[in-house]
Design a protein around this motif. Sequence first.
Motif, PDB file in Angstrom:
ATOM      1  N   ILE A 117      60.243  46.898  33.532  1.00 41.18           N
ATOM      2  CA  ILE A 117      60.369  46.348  34.884  1.00 41.18           C
ATOM      3  C   ILE A 117      61.774  46.544  35.437  1.00 41.18           C
ATOM      4  N   HIS A 118      62.773  46.398  34.583  1.00 43.85           N
ATOM      5  CA  HIS A 118      64.160  46.541  35.009  1.00 43.85           C
ATOM      6  C   HIS A 118      64.728  47.924  34.694  1.00 43.85           C
TER       7      HIS A 118
ATOM      8  N   MET B  86      52.037  49.031  33.626  1.00 38.00           N
ATOM      9  CA  MET B  86      53.115  48.351  34.324  1.00 38.00           C
ATOM     10  C   MET B  86      52.613  47.117  35.063  1.00 38.00           C
ATOM     11  N   SER B  87      51.381  47.132  35.535  1.00 42.13           N
ATOM     12  CA  SER B  87      50.803  45.930  36.129  1.00 42.13           C
ATOM     13  C   SER B  87      50.690  44.823  35.088  1.00 42.13           C
TER      14      SER B  87
ATOM     15  N   LYS C 131      54.222  43.546  34.333  1.00 40.84           N
ATOM     16  CA  LYS C 131      54.744  42.663  35.369  1.00 40.84           C
ATOM     17  C   LYS C 131      54.143  41.268  35.234  1.00 40.84           C
ATOM     18  N   GLN C 132      52.878  41.203  34.890  1.00 40.03           N
ATOM     19  CA  GLN C 132      52.235  39.906  34.692  1.00 40.03           C
ATOM     20  C   GLN C 132      52.833  39.169  33.497  1.00 40.03           C
TER      21      GLN C 132
ATOM     22  N   GLY D 109      55.889  39.668  32.322  1.00 44.94           N
ATOM     23  CA  GLY D 109      57.307  39.423  32.536  1.00 44.94           C
ATOM     24  C   GLY D 109      58.133  39.926  31.367  1.00 44.94           C
ATOM     25  N   THR D 110      59.347  40.340  31.629  1.00 41.78           N
ATOM     26  CA  THR D 110      60.229  40.795  30.554  1.00 41.78           C
ATOM     27  C   THR D 110      61.614  40.181  30.721  1.00 41.78           C
TER      28      THR D 110
ATOM     29  N   LEU E  54      56.702  52.003  38.006  1.00 37.48           N
ATOM     30  CA  LEU E  54      56.604  50.628  38.485  1.00 37.48           C
ATOM     31  C   LEU E  54      56.072  50.553  39.910  1.00 37.48           C
ATOM     32  N   ASN E  55      56.643  51.316  40.837  1.00 39.17           N
ATOM     33  CA  ASN E  55      56.220  51.271  42.239  1.00 39.17           C
ATOM     34  C   ASN E  55      55.610  52.614  42.602  1.00 39.17           C
TER      35      ASN E  55
END
Length: 683
Positions: A512-513, A560-561, A564-565, A567-568, A663-664
């Motif tokens: 995510i980051h 990635m979905s 994101k759910q 969290g990291t 991610l996006n």
Amino acid sequence: MHTLNLGILAHVDAGKTSLTERLLHTAGVIDEIGSVDDGNTQTDSLALERQRGITIKSAVVSFLIDDIEVNLIDTPGHPDFIAEVERVLNVLDGAVLVISAVEGVQAQTRVLMRTLRRLRIPTLIFVNKVDRGGAQEESLLRSISEKLTPAVIAMGSVDGRGCQDARCTPYTGADGGFTDRLAELLTGHDDALLAAYVENAAPLPYRRLREGLAVQTGQALVHPVFFGSAITGVGVDALISGVRELLPVSAGDAGGPVSGTVFKVERGPGGEKIAYVRMFSGTVRVRDRLPFGRRDGPAGGGDGRGGGGRGEGKVTAISVFDRGSARREAAVGAGRIARLRGLGDIRVGDTVGEPDTTGRGNWFAPPTLESVVVPSAPVNRGALHFALAQLAEQDPLINLRQDGIRKEVSVSLYGEVQKEVIQATLADEFGIDVTFRETTTICLERPNGSGAAYEIIGQDPNPFLATVGLRVDPAPIGSGIEYRLEVELGSMPYSLMRAVEETVGETLRQGIHGWQVTDCLVTMTHSGFWPRQSHSHGVFDKSMSSTAGDFRNLTPLVLMSALKQAGTTVHEPMHRFRLELPTDLLGPVLPVLAHLGAVPGTPAPHGAVCVLEGEIPAARVHGLQQRLPALTRGEGVLESEFDSYRAVRGAPPARPRTDRDPLNRKEYLLHTVRRIAGRGDTH
């Protein structure tokens, strides 16, 4: 003829390359001893090594001790090149750890010895430079026992320590103090020897003690200590006798299945790859078809070789090491080291034949720094990527990272010296002048909890002919990435299953980051595909048939979905530090440590000197080293090494994303949908 693959290891400037020269001279391989300062040693063959007077790449040279052929591997001593040492450790039968009698046990010495003990590699210790002013003996033995291993015994004494005419005298069975110390050491690991020692009034026979010493040294239970000087040759004969008597020779079945490990790759004058292979089992012959691949198997993929990271090539030539040179042979068998040609896709860390069963792997921390490499002339961008790719063949931990949006390449690093070496190598060997951006720390991400997502074939907004469902769960620290199935293995063709598994490994390189995700369990929960089909009387039609490309494109979006759910949390590398400084300066230093994010322990004063241990972010170590002289009147001594990863406090640092960032992907999906009509372009 027996073979012994022997590593020479040390902290930088302890004298291991000089010791290598002395061993070769004593064995009659070279007529004149080379000098590191003069740049004419046998094993430092790179121009950059000769210029800088340091070892950068491991080198192999052979000599004979009676009926033992010793393949001696000289390794780098600077911590920036620890990855080169790690690869060598995986192929050794024994080692000589060199310690300077003047500087004593240093930070890298402790890292190396701890790893040698963990891998149970039989190790002799050679205390070098006894002829130099400030040389230690008894105090150094105590330091070795306290900081490296308590199971040590001096094999001789030093006369005239600190003088050019220093002499080393080996102990014999007539030295009562030596035999008593030897018996006390050996009985701590041998119950039968202990019983004989207790039951008999007479001392144990010296021959039995020497046999016990050889056995326990070979089991890495005890570590004999030899004193000497590589420059004058004092004590080297005793060390050679110790190598012959105390270190075990190679084992392996030359008639068994082929199994070996690639610990070094270089390119010949014509650009062809040359693989340095330690054979653990079997025999390889010229013209053999030889399979090779990663030790850790195919998971993760992404290496471009297909077949889950496996490859195959035809051996076109074999060279073995023979008394300072390389000799062509038709075959190489178990226990030996050879240079193999013809394996074009082979890489450092590959196994040839069947995976080895030595149980050795990666023991040092991966690089914790990275920097963007910028060509001075923009026209050299393509040439720079090609050159760095060739350097990455020799050192995979360079870990090239391409940012397709900014057209930049970053590399992973252990330190600033490695950066300077890469810069000089690019200029000297490839004619490319480069600069580096500011060095930054490599963090990693760990999932906070569980998350799941799926996309069903034929349902909007999924444009791919694939069904993929994935769940991400946290796993124990240090476990890495594990992949499992909750669907039937036969629910889809293996090639499609494989595409999902490989893409999972590739996708988790950026979380995510933007940092690599680790210590997680990824489970496939949904699967589905459309089998090969066509319109009536037509040929196979990709627009109505699932392919591996569908799964490779969909898997990153689903994963990635789910991530994101879940969290990291971003974790930064931390170093364990040990700081010696004047006691009266402890007060001014503590606020500086706090400002740098260090967490010191309880100070341990020893008269005028105070020892402070604790942890500090890896990104702040260099800053502390720069400020230390001014803070401590030049008397402070700092040692640090990677310890663990700690959750970042405050806002997590974001890593610049590459064009492969999953991610996006809304724009990517729209682009894909526009191209979906032909489908051939997307697979």
